[in-house]
Write a protein that holds these residues in place. Structure first.
Motif, PDB file in Angstrom:
ATOM      1  N   ARG A 189      25.356  -5.038 -13.470  1.00 15.42           N
ATOM      2  CA  ARG A 189      25.565  -4.380 -14.901  1.00 15.42           C
ATOM      3  C   ARG A 189      24.082  -4.226 -15.619  1.00 15.42           C
ATOM      4  NH1 ARG A 189      30.983  -4.861 -16.710  1.00 15.42           N
ATOM      5  NH2 ARG A 189      32.197  -4.710 -14.661  1.00 15.42           N
ATOM      6  N   ASP A 190      24.209  -3.146 -16.240  1.00 12.96           N
ATOM      7  CA  ASP A 190      23.049  -2.688 -17.010  1.00 12.96           C
ATOM      8  C   ASP A 190      22.761  -3.875 -18.051  1.00 12.96           C
ATOM      9  OD1 ASP A 190      22.657  -0.535 -15.899  1.00 12.96           O
ATOM     10  OD2 ASP A 190      23.507   0.883 -17.417  1.00 12.96           O
ATOM     11  N   PHE A 191      23.436  -4.752 -18.640  1.00 15.87           N
ATOM     12  CA  PHE A 191      23.029  -5.715 -19.728  1.00 15.87           C
ATOM     13  C   PHE A 191      22.240  -6.847 -18.973  1.00 15.87           C
ATOM     14  CE2 PHE A 191      26.309  -8.874 -19.531  1.00 15.87           C
ATOM     15  CZ  PHE A 191      27.388  -7.984 -18.667  1.00 15.87           C
ATOM     16  N   ILE A 192      22.702  -7.145 -17.733  1.00 15.69           N
ATOM     17  CA  ILE A 192      21.940  -8.157 -17.167  1.00 15.69           C
ATOM     18  C   ILE A 192      20.697  -7.828 -16.593  1.00 15.69           C
ATOM     19  CG2 ILE A 192      22.226  -9.665 -15.155  1.00 15.69           C
ATOM     20  CD1 ILE A 192      24.281 -10.237 -16.934  1.00 15.69           C
ATOM     21  N   VAL A 193      20.846  -6.591 -16.164  1.00 15.77           N
ATOM     22  CA  VAL A 193      19.230  -5.961 -15.861  1.00 15.77           C
ATOM     23  C   VAL A 193      18.466  -6.115 -17.066  1.00 15.77           C
ATOM     24  CG1 VAL A 193      17.990  -4.041 -14.958  1.00 15.77           C
ATOM     25  CG2 VAL A 193      20.311  -4.345 -14.082  1.00 15.77           C
ATOM     26  N   ALA A 194      18.827  -5.601 -18.211  1.00 11.62           N
ATOM     27  CA  ALA A 194      18.085  -5.516 -19.615  1.00 11.62           C
ATOM     28  C   ALA A 194      17.643  -7.057 -19.856  1.00 11.62           C
ATOM     29  CB  ALA A 194      18.941  -4.990 -20.661  1.00 11.62           C
ATOM     30  N   ALA A 195      18.576  -8.114 -19.787  1.00 11.27           N
ATOM     31  CA  ALA A 195      18.312  -9.438 -20.031  1.00 11.27           C
ATOM     32  C   ALA A 195      17.314  -9.959 -18.973  1.00 11.27           C
ATOM     33  CB  ALA A 195      19.315 -10.425 -19.943  1.00 11.27           C
ATOM     34  N   THR A 196      17.155  -9.578 -17.888  1.00  3.80           N
ATOM     35  CA  THR A 196      16.110  -9.886 -16.667  1.00  3.80           C
ATOM     36  C   THR A 196      14.927  -9.196 -17.004  1.00  3.80           C
ATOM     37  OG1 THR A 196      18.100  -9.558 -15.143  1.00  3.80           O
ATOM     38  CG2 THR A 196      15.844 -10.146 -14.175  1.00  3.80           C
ATOM     39  N   ALA A 197      15.066  -8.075 -17.678  1.00  2.00           N
ATOM     40  CA  ALA A 197      13.678  -7.459 -17.953  1.00  2.00           C
ATOM     41  C   ALA A 197      12.939  -7.908 -19.282  1.00  2.00           C
ATOM     42  CB  ALA A 197      13.926  -5.721 -18.312  1.00  2.00           C
ATOM     43  N   SER A 198      13.951  -8.505 -20.149  1.00  2.00           N
ATOM     44  CA  SER A 198      13.269  -9.056 -21.470  1.00  2.00           C
ATOM     45  C   SER A 198      12.910 -10.487 -21.179  1.00  2.00           C
ATOM     46  CB  SER A 198      14.344  -9.027 -22.274  1.00  2.00           C
ATOM     47  OG  SER A 198      15.360  -9.752 -22.239  1.00  2.00           O
ATOM     48  N   GLY A 199      13.001 -10.851 -19.956  1.00  2.00           N
ATOM     49  CA  GLY A 199      12.323 -12.144 -19.575  1.00  2.00           C
ATOM     50  C   GLY A 199      13.121 -13.643 -19.505  1.00  2.00           C
ATOM     51  N   ALA A 200      14.524 -13.030 -19.718  1.00  2.00           N
ATOM     52  CA  ALA A 200      15.551 -14.430 -19.566  1.00  2.00           C
ATOM     53  C   ALA A 200      15.533 -15.053 -18.193  1.00  2.00           C
ATOM     54  CB  ALA A 200      16.906 -13.911 -20.060  1.00  2.00           C
ATOM     55  N   GLY A 201      15.672 -16.467 -18.251  1.00  2.00           N
ATOM     56  CA  GLY A 201      15.651 -17.039 -16.913  1.00  2.00           C
ATOM     57  C   GLY A 201      16.952 -17.142 -16.352  1.00  2.00           C
ATOM     58  N   ASP A 202      16.852 -17.596 -15.269  1.00  2.00           N
ATOM     59  CA  ASP A 202      18.159 -17.733 -14.376  1.00  2.00           C
ATOM     60  C   ASP A 202      19.093 -18.467 -15.314  1.00  2.00           C
ATOM     61  OD1 ASP A 202      17.277 -16.399 -12.532  1.00  2.00           O
ATOM     62  OD2 ASP A 202      17.103 -17.993 -11.025  1.00  2.00           O
ATOM     63  N   GLY A 203      19.079 -19.426 -15.722  1.00  2.00           N
ATOM     64  CA  GLY A 203      19.832 -20.251 -16.602  1.00  2.00           C
ATOM     65  C   GLY A 203      20.519 -19.603 -17.476  1.00  2.00           C
ATOM     66  N   ARG A 204      19.740 -18.949 -18.518  1.00  2.00           N
ATOM     67  CA  ARG A 204      20.102 -18.411 -19.757  1.00  2.00           C
ATOM     68  C   ARG A 204      20.878 -17.178 -19.319  1.00  2.00           C
ATOM     69  NH1 ARG A 204      19.010 -17.659 -25.037  1.00  2.00           N
ATOM     70  NH2 ARG A 204      19.170 -15.625 -25.588  1.00  2.00           N
ATOM     71  N   ILE A 205      20.558 -16.368 -18.377  1.00  2.00           N
ATOM     72  CA  ILE A 205      21.537 -15.273 -18.132  1.00  2.00           C
ATOM     73  C   ILE A 205      22.972 -15.720 -17.470  1.00  2.00           C
ATOM     74  CG2 ILE A 205      21.845 -13.443 -16.209  1.00  2.00           C
ATOM     75  CD1 ILE A 205      18.765 -13.074 -16.231  1.00  2.00           C
ATOM     76  N   MET A 206      22.821 -16.834 -16.725  1.00  2.00           N
ATOM     77  CA  MET A 206      24.272 -17.395 -16.214  1.00  2.00           C
ATOM     78  C   MET A 206      24.885 -17.540 -17.402  1.00  2.00           C
ATOM     79  SD  MET A 206      24.131 -19.421 -12.690  1.00  2.00           S
ATOM     80  CE  MET A 206      22.504 -19.273 -12.112  1.00  2.00           C
ATOM     81  N   LEU A 207      24.339 -18.678 -18.177  1.00  2.00           N
ATOM     82  CA  LEU A 207      25.243 -19.204 -19.486  1.00  2.00           C
ATOM     83  C   LEU A 207      25.372 -18.307 -20.452  1.00  2.00           C
ATOM     84  CD1 LEU A 207      23.628 -22.565 -19.648  1.00  2.00           C
ATOM     85  CD2 LEU A 207      25.918 -22.225 -18.647  1.00  2.00           C
ATOM     86  N   ARG A 208      24.433 -17.280 -20.909  1.00  2.00           N
ATOM     87  CA  ARG A 208      24.778 -16.662 -22.133  1.00  2.00           C
ATOM     88  C   ARG A 208      25.345 -15.149 -21.699  1.00  2.00           C
ATOM     89  NH1 ARG A 208      23.067 -17.976 -27.431  1.00  2.00           N
ATOM     90  NH2 ARG A 208      23.393 -15.844 -27.480  1.00  2.00           N
TER      91      ARG A 208
END
Lengths: 300, 320
Positions: A189-208
């Motif tokens: 989904r776009d919001f995950i792609v956006a989070a990755t693009a803004s530099g969030a790490g794996d752990g942050r993406i998974m938890l948040r």
């Protein structure tokens, strides 16, 4: 001014602010079966918590005058007494404690393992996912009850903690599959792609980002799992491989069900079974109510 | 289709390998494992005797070495080893018991289909009717009640209180030769237990599948062109509503097998469940391995069967 008008338009469309929990509760409370289930669960939990106050007798105390022949339900003993002259109502109350405890803690174990396992497999994908999911396939090829029973019997440890752990640690594979599917569909989904693009790490993406969005089916599965675990515990205890006598559990209250003494006293067989049935159904009703409440798109 | 089945059967090999490794690891690593085997030995046996016994059984080696020998024995000699208790080959012990369990499970499955599908179809076509509510009630009981409790209740009612049916076994104690009527009377309660419990999930799924199909456009079209309700339900709706339910077979078999274990215990039927439970209690490792593997094979075959049935019923599904 178009810019200032915009918020007003949105407010008008959406009405007053309603949080997800409020919205879910509104839908949940419109479902009569779910409400019945919730009430039963609350009553059972209260009964279990206040068992020492509600039961007039020690659940393990033997009444010497009543030993040998079970007595039918009466005012003094609402559920009668068993072959050993113990008050069956007190045993049922304390049995509720054990059964609910086992159901709940085993659920926590299986949900934790299943969620972590499923999220990791779904998030990393590729070869890791393939290997992890083949293992799940293997685990799902066993009739799980038999596996639990075998491990429990060989371990030969029947403390309640071990029983909770064995049930929990062997019943997570189905759930991990569910979580994985959720994560797989969310990952792109776009919001995950956006989070990755803004530099969030794996752990942050998974938890948040992944977790809060994948939680609804997990809550539903957790509720249903409590009922399943109570059934599993009752089966183990019936076979003598679960909670050990004299500690009462609904399952081991049925352990002597096939003894001639017990067969002549049908209420001794009916009561524990009806309690298990009611409890499992109550958790199922709540679980299905939650499913409808948390996911408005799901059809019944 | 043949290639699909062949491919799936080939896929069984890694699956069964995985299953056997997991089972072997679990039963070997369970605390208190090997010590339990020795508990059957006489008290006079010395420490040296114990060591010799453990060595002879290969139990003094790490579990993966033991597993390797188990697997080698299976591949080379087509043997699952011999029972610790009576020394007979595990395969012989299992194959003696399989027919009885298959008989019980097969009969129960047939009853479930014959009873659950018509009731579910009727309930879906007559929503909120008396039959619908009764069916829901029965489904709830089957869903929430432990199988063993249902069995004991039936036994209590029909065997102990009413004395209509025998309480256990496959034949009367004094009987000298096989008698079909006798066999049937002995199988009624066990099969009824499994049917009652198994019917629940089947009825629920079938009913909701049917209701979903009945709200499709093509059903309205069929009604609009004047077809009878009967034709619509059986020719147009049921065929499509059976489809999602068929995949259930795969999920259903493990539950049915577990149920059979309980039923065999309660009604003292000498089947697989009886053998498996006794093996567990006696810590007869080779037999535990054998029965666990067999039930896993059974489940895997059930899944394959579901996929094949799926393609047979729905010509749109092609696997190759």
């Amino acid at each position: 001014m178009a810019v200032t008008a915009l918020p007003g338009v949105i407010d008008e469309d959406l009405g007053p602010h309603v949080s997800l929990a409020q919205d879910a509760w509104r839908r949940f409370s419109r479902n009569p079966l779910a409400l019945v289930g919730l009430s039963v669960v609350i009553i059972l939990v209260l009964g279990a918590v206040f068992a020492p106050l509600l039961g007039r007798y020690d659940p393990n105390a033997l009444d010497m005058k009543l030993i040998g022949t079970p007595t039918p339900p009466s005012l003094a003993h609402p559920f009668g007494t068993d072959v050993d002259g113990r008050d069956y109502f007190s045993r049922a109350l304390f049995g509720a404690r054990i059964s609910l405890e086992v159901g709940f803690v085993a659920m926590l174990v299986s949900i934790s393992v299943g969620t972590i396992y499923g999220s990791l497999a779904g998030f990393y994908g590729g070869a890791i996912d393939a290997v992890m999911m083949r293992f799940v396939d293997v685990m799902l090829s066993f009739p799980s009850f038999f596996l639990i029973l075998t491990v429990e019997a060989l371990t030969n440890q029947f403390s309640i903690l071990v029983i909770m752990l064995v049930i929990g640690l062997l019943s997570w594979p189905g759930l991990s599959r569910l979580v994985r599917a959720q994560v797989l569909s969310l990952r792109e989904r776009d919001f995950i792609v956006a989070a990755t693009a803004s530099g969030a790490g794996d752990g942050r993406i998974m938890l948040r980002h992944l977790f809060p969005n994948a939680i609804a089916p997990v809550i539903v599965a957790a509720t249903l799992a409590i009922g399943d675990n109570i059934l599993t515990e009752s089966g183990l205890s019936y076979l003598g491989l679960g909670v050990q006598i004299p500690t009462p559990s609904w399952g081991n209250m049925l352990q002597k069900a096939l003894d001639p003494d017990t067969l002549s006293a049908p209420w001794l067989i009916a009561i524990p079974g009806l309690l298990i049935l009611t409890t499992v159904l109550a958790f199922n009703f709540v679980g299905e109510g939650l499913r409808d409440a948390l996911d408005p798109r799901s059809k019944k | 289709m043949t290639t699909f089945i062949a491919r799936r059967l080939l896929g069984f090999i890694p699956l069964l390998l995985g299953i056997s490794i997991v089972t072997y690891a679990l039963i070997s690593l369970a605390p208190g494992g090997a010590a339990g085997v020795l508990s059957g030995m006489s008290r006079q046996s010395t420490e040296a005797d114990r060591k010799i016994l453990l060595h002879n059984l290969g139990l003094d080696r790490p579990w993966y070495v033991q597993y390797f020998f188990w697997l080698k024995n299976l591949v080379v000699n087509h043997s699952l080893g011999t029972s610790y208790i009576d020394g007979r080959p595990v395969l012989t012990k299992i194959f003696e018991k399989v027919p009885v369990t298959l008989e019980v499970i097969g009969l129960a499955f047939a009853c479930i289909l014959l009873i659950a599908i018509p009731i579910a179809v009727y309930a879906a076509a007559h929503k909120n009717s008396l039959v619908d509510h009764l069916a829901t009630l029965v489904a709830f009981i089957g869903y929430g009640a432990p199988t063993f409790w249902v069995g004991i209740m039936l036994l209590e009612l029909f065997s102990v209180q009413l004395r209509w049916l025998p309480a256990g076994g496959l034949a009367d104690i004094q009987s000298t030769h096989f008698d079909l009527g006798e066999r049937v009377r002995h199988l009624i309660l066990p099969v009824a237990t499994l049917t009652l419990v198994g019917m629940a999930s089947w009825m629920r799924y079938q009913r909701s599948a049917m209701i979903e199909v009945l709200s499709e456009d093509y059903i309205r079209t069929a009604a609009a062109k004047g077809l009878s309700r009967r034709t619509i339900i059986f020719k147009h709706a049921l065929r499509n509503a059976l489809l999602p339910v068929i995949t259930l077979v795969g999920l259903f078999l493990p539950a049915l097998l577990t149920g059979a274990y309980f039923v065999e215990t309660i009604f003292t039927i000498p089947g697989m469940g009886y053998l498996a439970l006794n093996a567990v209690f006696e810590r007869d490792y080779p037999v535990i391995m054998g029965t666990t593997m067999l039930s896993a094979v059974f489940v895997a075959l059930g899944n394959l069967l579901a996929d094949v049935a799926y393609a047979v019923v729905d010509p749109r599904i092609r696997y190759d």
